[in-house]
Design a protein around this motif. Structure first.
Motif, short mmCIF file in Angstrom:
data_model
loop_
_atom_site.label_atom_id
_atom_site.label_comp_id
_atom_site.label_asym_id
_atom_site.label_seq_id
_atom_site.Cartn_x
_atom_site.Cartn_y
_atom_site.Cartn_z
N UNK A 37 95.42 66.06 25.47
CA UNK A 37 96.77 66.18 24.91
C UNK A 37 96.73 67.18 23.78
N UNK A 38 97.90 67.57 23.36
CA UNK A 38 97.94 68.49 22.24
C UNK A 38 97.78 67.68 20.96
N UNK B 130 82.00 65.82 17.13
CA UNK B 130 83.41 65.71 17.45
C UNK B 130 84.19 66.89 16.89
N UNK B 131 85.44 67.02 17.34
CA UNK B 131 86.34 68.03 16.80
C UNK B 131 86.42 67.91 15.29
N UNK B 132 86.59 66.66 14.86
CA UNK B 132 86.77 66.42 13.44
C UNK B 132 85.54 66.88 12.65
N UNK B 133 84.37 66.50 13.13
CA UNK B 133 83.15 66.87 12.41
C UNK B 133 82.95 68.37 12.39
N UNK C 156 97.56 74.71 18.11
CA UNK C 156 97.82 74.21 19.46
C UNK C 156 96.55 73.83 20.20
N UNK C 157 95.70 73.10 19.52
CA UNK C 157 94.46 72.62 20.14
C UNK C 157 94.80 71.52 21.13
N UNK D 246 88.68 78.46 25.05
CA UNK D 246 89.74 78.80 24.12
C UNK D 246 89.91 77.75 23.04
N UNK D 247 89.89 76.51 23.47
CA UNK D 247 90.03 75.44 22.49
C UNK D 247 88.84 75.39 21.55
#
Ligand code: ATP
Ligand code: ATP
Ligand code: MG
Ligand code: MG
Lengths: 369, 536, 349, 384
Positions: free
Chosen positions: A352-353, B377-380, B409-410, B425-426
């Motif tokens: 999800x976004x 993780x993304x957060x870390x 816009x992840x 891209x993300x």
């Protein structure tokens, strides 16, 4: 980029974009790091079935107390392993500290504090040397700590002629042997349990601190970490210091628990590494929880106790231990892999976004560690 | 030896109309998550077939299934009419299908010949014959027009472009009827690309069918006869290249029109915040970053200026030292001579840490190896820089992470997902977010759009504009000349570790290439970088 | 995990000045060995002995053979990116099987050797399958395997067992001049392994898999095959070491392997010999140099009658210092374009 | 290496190792040897009881007249290791004895090679001595019985005197083999002591060090047999001499039920065993340890009912004294059996007093009180 959010709203947005506490807990339980707790539980149940008296609070708390040294060592080893290195010098550090305590404290109560301080300094210095040679001279830590293991034990034995002068003062030994007495239900709370709890809390806290997270990042990808401005050499060196300090604490507890003998601590490095790996921590770094490492130590001890109670000849013990660690690590490897391949639904479920819309959610945030 | 020459060109000629490869209804999911759905395509002998699509569209997955790296869930693959299913890359090679993988590399400590013949070393009797292997490699390289590479050179001693070419040579060496190339030019520029064009054409003339994956649309149009567009694992359509143009292709890929590739400059609304402007209009603004005669063992005589609110592009051939320049400014491979100033104060960082403290950020060219902790993780990852350098600010930045991801816009499951599961891209957006979290004043971007799709590219461009508008300085290295031209206020061109010259915005690709290759351009600055590097 | 194109290029470029930088690590190993030899001959001379006397040379070479067998095998395993911590137990087991089956009869020698090596090979196969098939880190897989064997040994063998016949004992006790037969056999094995590494496909694949597993796989190398081969050969060589020990001791012993500490010592010798612990780069010739350094060091310390505890200190320090010498000078990836010597690229921490 | 391998005190008469080792020697019990050692415990020893290291049981003597020679001789000593307190203490004593003999001009020097518990190294050490050592006499403390036999035989073939002590080898080519009575005697003394004080059905925990070392196995073989006869329930564990392990084992045993007796292979883990009882709040057991001071002190402190069997540490003096006799041409016992008398409760105070100031790892019956350097050298454990 700064966002327009006020802190409170920011916190909520953060919450909104993370799974609930319960779900994260369940997810954690499905990883090898969570699995070890289940393994531990199963072993304890098995022990209690065979020998119900083990289930009494007093027995259990004593079991925790005597496992504390190896659990603390495992926690120390965890820091090094998660940063992508090995510490093989741990057993020698334990032996050294045991002998230092035996020889320097003697019967003199007034020496306890200064010698304790000296022991911590020694521990830190050994970790520092391990760390600096590994990071700055780029010698693989396996080799550095192997060399340290040989050299340190050799020096200590040379210095003492192989035997300790004697047992240190009782006040010192109480740290590893005594406890708070006359506690209801439990009977006694051994000091090692308290110290283990403190170390575990500290380690847990440290791993959620920037230092801990950076350590993890360094273990995962040290090039990337260096390019984000982390002082990789210092981050890792501190991990080695934590490891040696943990070995020091383990040594202090062992002096109390078992007395002074040069063979105390022998093989500790491999036991600690085994415990850490049993806790689902990946050799090579970047994955795993610190408390799982401690749980790995408990699982290992519980396994040995179980074997004793089952009356398995003690010569078979290594065999069982070998089978268990291979099976456990193979299972963990399969599990990480399944996840890597997109395996567990959790890894790939609905993308999800990430939203910035604050929405009220319950619960507070809880790190992965 | 097994050269690139197909044994029976005549036979191929006859069968030109009969497809060498037919893919029918291919489906693949990674444990419940569909990545390819009902994908079909047909490849004829001698055809160059472009496969395009956004990041994560499933292009690489398709290539890997064909190559036997992944197993399909359902569907059929017909090779010259025969149904095949490979469980290992070797089987694909034996059946005449070879692949240049997107994420593939050479073994740096093995020789070129050992790399090319890895897995099928020529033998004499029971033993591997080095002589045979080296001779065959020399012939192969010669026939591809790269005879300058020695078969016995260690791969690590080659330049980046040479390494890439060796990989292509390796794929060619299988004497395959089908070669699939997954972004073969991602690391190539100018001359090497034309070398590749030559190879592709020669192969095609010999009747080899080629699947060609690239994000560079110009190559697609230059090389391909047919184009298949993938989106979200499904085939959007297959069309002759002649029926398509940039705009229509992009529309097919993205599913929505992209109004402008390169967003316009934003008004410098916040430019007043820059220290220079605050000091008053009278004085000329102080450059954010200024180099003079700077150098190390890879760079020499570097002089440049970066003003607040400016985007400066750095162009050059592969290995010209552009990455080295950014790494030197960032303190990762520090300058050891010359001067470097920030805000008019002398500042020559000796480590990335010092650079970060001075407000410099570096978005590296290689996300996976140098930019991300893939298991975290993304957060870390997003908190990586703050935690490492400004631990005190962690908790406040932590609250802003979601907002920052949201404006970039992840797309991800949630903030606890490990970044290895994200598409390219993300992942790039995560890298950007982690740097934005510390509000740098000078942003060094190294190939910021390499291997990411059109949509993500636009997001990156918009972000660059926004940074400039906020009064930050952006120094962008890129091998995609349209991007350099479209985004930069000024263009620096590097050659051989020096600045070869500077061009104004709006210069043409020819002008850039002439500087980059060393051909003299009238009116361009002399070669010595130290005298030309400054701002106009 | 996949490597991306430039990942391999991000390796640091370190440069030590001139001459030293141009030496390969194998050359440095032998340079170090030469230094040890010179220092040794001087030190030994001070005690009135001759370092190069036949008896001493024979003593040094004897010191190389057992560790040599194991270190050659360990080299393969490390090259392929794994480790083997079970070697010392395999060595003990092979000595017991060998001596047990021989039972002091020369006619049993062949079957005993075959059985001992066969069982070693099976253990190596198990190690390889666990590492390659179950994806267990070599450290853990072989640590576990070592524990399993050690439990078996402790339970089933009380003390020495079996007896090797006189003919078999000759292998451990005789020599060609000062060169023991056992050393010659070890060197023969080394030659075969070198031949295998450089002149067979599987040898090339061992390097490739250790260099980058995914690259190797994508190139059509059967990764498990290379890993298993390395482990099997390593175990077989450990078995050879066990047989050699049975020949020297005349009996099999459940502790002879762990007494020698061959597991860690062999890894140290391999790394000392210039092989990367991470795999993919290194040589058996270098390893032999590492083994020789250890053997000379032990010999010198014994002649000087160094306190046994201090011997370990010296060993520990030498391992670290020697490896530091060339770990610091990583391979030059890229020649400097400007200036000489230049700086250190601190990309990789 | 940090591995403790076969070590601990050990020694077995050559005859003890079964002549045919083709069978797995899982059965350590040997009735003939048991009976022999049973007798030797009460045998008359020749020589001065004040110098037990020179005492021996009358038997075959070796004529050494051929070796008689003038002048200081060089001795080559191939030592198994000094990897445990018992061996360290003995090694210190041996070196002080060496000083005396050097001063007397009997021995010019002693070249020592330490095999660090590795039989293969020790074989190489002996071969080195033979080819390079210029030795006038060999002293060998074998690391393992069977494994060292060929090397000892090679030493004998040089025609020089060979003195073997502690553990034996499977050949009687040596000039003399020096050892205390042996493992069975230890087992008999300790098991009898425990059985006398315990009742049928009582439980004894046996804490052993390592499997597979003959002298240790013989201790237990004798003890186990006696416990069985007397109906005492005994469970044995291998501890690797690690006090942590010992304490855990006892704790687990106490958690399952009461333990009335503790039997040990060696004394250095005894403290941990006693403390496990203290910590669990259980009655202290009847116990056998060793004459290591840590145990004697703990015994004294707790006042338990105990016995300290002795594996005579003073035997480390004897080999050099034997060399002296050999070069003097005096005849010496072919098998030199030294006295091995346990320390009973009555003598405890006396032995503690005699060893005041010694470290915990010291052995009460080390027999070096008359040597130069006493007591500092032992107090500071100066290991050459
Ligand atoms: N091994 C894997 N396990 C799980 N998911 C995967 C795996 N490989 C790819 N994916 C997912 O499959 C989808 C398609 O990926 P793929 O690599 O084929 O895209 P692509 O079109 O090549 O993109 P790019 O242009 O970025 O290379 C992505 O969402 C990716 O996350
Ligand atoms: N032959 C080589 N061997 C190893 N590393 C190399 C080699 N060439 C370049 N590199 C490394 O690759 C990166 C890019 O190098 P360089 O500065 O030469 O190229 P560039 O002009 O930035 O090209 P790119 O477009 O690849 O970024 C740098 O980190 C550099 O150290
Ligand atoms: Mg792709
Ligand atoms: Mg670059």
């Amino acid at each position: 980029m700064s966002t327009i959010l006020d802190p409170a709203a920011g916190r909520e947005v953060l919450q909104h974009n993370r799974a609930g506490r319960g779900e994260r807990f369940l997810r954690g339980l499905r990883t090898p790091g969570g699995g070890v707790f289940i393994l531990l539980l199963a072993l304890l149940v098995a022990i209690i079935v065979i020998n119900p008296s083990f289930g009494e609070p007093e027995s259990l708390i004593r079991f925790i107390g005597r496992t504390a040294p190896i659990a603390i060592a495992a926690i120390g080893q965890y820091f090094v392993i998660v940063s992508g290195e090995f510490d093989l010098s741990m057993g020698s550090v334990v032996a050294m500290q045991v002998i230092v305590a035996g020889n320097l404290i003697g019967d003199d109560d007034s020496k306890v504090i200064p010698v304790l301080a000296l022991m911590f300094v020694l521990g830190a210095v050994i970790g520092l040397i391990n760390g600096l040679i590994t990071t700055l001279l780029k010698v693989p830590s396996f080799i550095v700590t192997l060399g340290m293991m040989l050299a340190l034990l050799g020096l200590v034995l040379f210095w003492t002629g192989g035997a300790a002068q004697g047992n240190p003062a009782d006040s010192f030994r109480q740290i590893g042997r005594g406890g708070i007495e006359d506690v209801p239900v439990l009977g006694i709370i051994p000091y090692p349990v308290i110290i283990l709890t403190a170390v575990a809390v500290l380690a847990f806290w440290l791993m959620r601190r920037p230092y801990g997270r950076t350590l993890m990042a360094v273990g995962d990808n040290d090039v990337a970490a260096a390019l984000t401005g982390a002082r990789v050499w210092w981050v890792r060196t501190r991990a080695f210091m934590l490891s040696s300090l943990a070995a020091t604490v383990a040594g202090i507890l062992l002096v109390g628990y078992a007395g002074v003998h040069p063979s105390v601590g022998r093989g500790y490095e491999f036991t600690a590494i085994t415990a850490v790996v049993l806790g689902g921590v990946v050799l090579g770094g970047g994955r795993g929880w610190v408390l799982s490492a401690a749980a790995g130590a408990f699982a290992l001890e519980a396994l040995f106790t179980l074997l004793n109670f089952m009356g398995v000849a003690s010569t078979w013990r290594p065999t069982v231990q070998g089978v268990i660690i291979i099976v456990a690590v193979a299972a963990a490897a399969q599990s990480w892999q399944r996840k890597r391949r997109g395996g567990s639904a959790a890894a790939q479920s609905e993308q999800q976004r990430i939203t910035a819309a604050p929405e009220p959610t319950e619960g507070t945030d809880k790190g992965g560690n | 030896m097994e050269g690139i020459v197909s044994s029976d060109a005549a036979e191929n000629g006859q069968k030109r109309d009969q497809p060498v490869l037919e893919v029918r209804g291919l489906t693949k999911s990674f444990f419940g998550n569909p990545v390819l759905q009902d994908a079909s395509l047909t490849l004829h002998p001698g055809e160059v077939h472009g496969v395009v699509g956004e990041n994560g569209a499933g292009k690489s997955t398709l290539m890997k299934i064909l190559a036997g790296v992944y197993q399909r869930d359902s569907g059929t693959v017909l090779l010259r009419g025969q149904s095949v299913q490979f469980s290992h890359p070797t089987q694909a090679h034996e059946a005449g299908l070879s692949t240049v993988f997107q994420e593939f590399n050479l073994l740096p400590d093995r020789t070129v010949a050992e790399n090319i013949y890895l897995g099928r070393e020529p033998r004499k009797g029971l033993l591997v014959s080095r002589a045979k292997m080296n001779a065959a490699t020399a012939d192969l390289l010669e026939s591809l027009g790269i005879g300058s590479i020695r078969p016995t050179a260690l791969a690590r001693s080659l330049s980046v472009a040479e390494q890439q070419i060796v990989e292509i040579a390796k794929a060619v060496s299988y004497d395959a009827r089908i070669i699939s190339m997954d972004e073969p030019t991602a690391a190539l520029s100018g001359p090497e690309v034309s070398l590749l064009y030559g190879i592709v054409q020669r192969l095609s003339e010999r009747g080899t069918g080629i699947l060609y994956v690239s994000h560079r649309l110009r190559e697609i149009f230059d090389l391909c006869q047919t184009i298949t567009v993938l989106k979200d694992g499904r085939i959007v359509g297959t069309k002759p290249a002649a029926e398509l143009d940039d705009a229509s292709l992009v529309r097919m890929m993205v599913g929505r029109p992209i109004s402008a590739y390169f967003p316009d400059k934003l008004p410098a609304a916040t430019a007043a915040e820059s220290p220079a402007a605050a000091a008053g209009e009278t004085a000329a603004p102080t450059p954010l970053l200024e180099l003079e005669g700077a150098g190390n063992d890879q760079l020499d005589g570097i002089g440049l200026r970066l003003m607040p609110g400016e985007i400066v592009g750095v162009a050059g051939l592969q290995g010209s030292g552009r990455t080295e320049l950014l790494h030197a400014v960032f303190g990762a491979a520090p300058f050891n001579r010359g001067s470097m100033q920030m805000d008019g104060r002398s500042a020559r960082p000796h480590s990335p840490r010092q650079a970060v403290r001075q407000g410099i950020a570096l978005i590296t060219e290689d996300r996976k190896a140098q930019g991300l902790s893939l298991n975290q993780s993304l957060l870390d990852n997003a908190l990586g820089v703050v935690r490492a350098v400004f631990p005190g600010r962690t908790s406040s930045v932590r609250r802003e992470v979601a907002g920052s991801f949201s404006s970039l816009e992840v797309v991800a499951r949630d903030l606890d997902q490990e970044v290895q599961y994200l598409s390219g891209g993300n992942q790039q957006k995560i890298v950007l977010a982690k740097w934005l979290a510390v509000s740098p004043r000078v942003v060094l971007l190294d190939e910021p759009t390499r291997g990411i799709d059109v949509g993500a590219k636009v997001a990156v461009y918009r972000l660059m504009r926004q940074l400039a508008a906020e009064g930050k300085g952006v120094l962008m290295v890129s091998s995609e000349l349209p991007e350099v031209i479209g985004m930069s206020d000024r263009i620096l061109v590097m050659r051989d570790g020096r600045l070869a010259g500077e061009l104004p915005a709006g210069s043409t690709e020819e002008e850039i290439l002439r500087l980059a290759t060393g051909a003299r351009v009238p009116g361009a600055a002399p070669e010595d970088g130290s005298t030309t590097g400054g701002t106009a | 995990m996949t490597t991306t194109r430039s990942a391999a290029r991000a390796t640091p470029t370190a440069q030590a000045g001139g001459f030293f930088a141009r030496l390969s690590s194998t050359q440095i190993v032998y340079l170090v060995a030469l230094l040890v030899m010179i220092a040794g001959s001087i030190l030994v001379a001070t005690t009135g002995r001759n370092f190069f006397s036949p008896g001493n040379i024979s003593a040094i070479l004897t010191g190389t053979s057992v560790l040599g067998f194991i270190a050659i095998g360990q080299t393969l395993v490390i090259l392929v990116g794994s480790l083997d911590l079970s070697v010392s137990y395999v060595t003990s087991l092979a000595s017991l099987i060998g001596a047990g089956v021989m039972a002091n009869r020369s006619e049993n020698v062949l079957s005993a050797v075959a059985l001992a090596l066969g069982i070693s090979a099976v253990i190596g196969l198990a190690n390889g399958l666990i590492v390659a098939g179950l994806k267990v880190h070599g450290f853990i897989a072989t640590l576990g395997m070592g524990l399993i064997i050690s439990g078996y040994l402790a339970t089933n063998y009380k003390g020495s067992f079996g007896q090797t016949p006189f003919s078999f004992r000759l292998i451990g006790a005789t020599g060609l001049g000062p060169v023991p037969i056992s050393t010659l056999i070890m060197l023969g094995c080394a030659t075969l392994v070198i031949l295998m590494l450089h002149r067979t496909r599987i040898g090339h694949h061992i390097y490739a898999v250790g260099g980058d597993r995914d690259v190797a796989r994508m190139s059509g190398v059967r990764v498990p095959g290379a890993v298993i081969t390395a482990h099997v050969i390593c175990s077989v060589l450990a078995g050879m070491a066990g047989l050699l020990l049975a020949s020297r001791l005349g009996v099999g012993s459940p502790t002879v392997g762990s007494q020698g500490g061959y597991d860690l010592l062999s890894i140290a010798a391999v790394v000392l010999g210039g092989t990367l612990l991470a795999g993919g780069k290194g040589s058996v010739v270098g390893t032999l140099g590492g083994v020789l350094i250890f053997a000379m060091l032990d010999n010198i310390m014994s002649v000087l009658q160094i306190n046994p505890f201090l011997k370990d200190v010296v060993r520990g320090v030498v391992i670290v210092v020697a490896v530091a010498v060339y770990a610091r000078r990583t391979v030059i990836t890229r020649p400097p374009r400007f200036g000489h010597g230049g700086h250190q690229q601190e990309l990789q921490p | 290496t940090t591995d403790q391998s076969i070590s601990e005190d050990g020694g077995s008469p050559a005859a003890s190792a079964p002549a045919q080792t083709e069978e797995a020697t899982t059965e350590w019990f040997d009735q003939a040897l048991y009976d022999e050692q049973f007798e030797q415990r009460t045998a008359d020893f020749e020589g001065d009881p004040e110098q037990p290291w020179l005492q021996y049981i009358a038997g075959d003597m070796t004529d050494t007249a051929d070796f008689a020679a003038e002048g200081a001789k060089k001795v080559c000593f191939a030592n198994a290791s000094i990897s445990n307190p018992w061996r360290q203490t003995g090694w210190i004593t041996m070196n002080q004895q060496l000083k005396v003999l050097q001063d007397e001009g009997v021995i010019s020097e002693m070249e020592t090679r330490d095999a660090q518990d590795d039989s293969n190294t020790q074989i190489a050490d002996i071969d080195y001595f033979i080819s390079e050592g210029n030795c006038d006499a060999f002293v060998i403390s074998p690391n393992a019985t069977a494994a060292l036999t060929p090397a000892v035989e090679r030493a004998c073939e040089t025609g020089k005197p060979v003195v073997v002590f502690d553990r034996g080898v499977e050949t009687d080519c040596a000039t003399t083999f020096i050892h205390p009575i042996g493992g069975f005697a230890w087992g008999i003394d300790t098991a009898n002591f425990l059985s006398e004080r315990l009742q049928q059905g009582d439980k004894v925990v046996a804490l052993r060090i390592l499997p597979g070392v003959d002298v240790l196995e013989q201790r237990w073989a004798a003890a186990e047999k006696i416990f069985e006869e007397k109906g005492i329930e005994a469970t044995d564990y291998f501890t690797g001499a690690d006090p942590t392990e010992i304490k855990k084992i006892i704790s687990d045993e106490l958690a399952t039920g009461d333990v009335q007796g503790v039997w040990m292979d060696a004394g250095d883990g005894a403290v941990a065993a006693i403390e496990a009882f203290e910590d669990a709040g259980k009655d202290l057991p009847v116990m056998t340890g060793e004459d290591e001071l840590s145990f004697l002190r703990k015994w004294k402190d707790t006042g338990i009912d105990a016995l300290a069997p002795v594996y005579s540490n003073f035997q480390w003096r004897t080999p050099l004294l034997a060399v002296q006799k050999i070069f003097a041409g005096e005849e010496i016992p072919a098998e030199w059996v030294l006295p091995q008398t346990p320390i009973p409760a009555e003598e405890l105070d006396d032995w503690l007093k005699r060893n005041e100031g010694m470290p915990d790892g010291h052995y009460a019956k080390f027999g070096g009180e008359d040597l130069p350097g006493y007591p500092e050298v032992w107090q500071q454990r100066q290991i050459p």
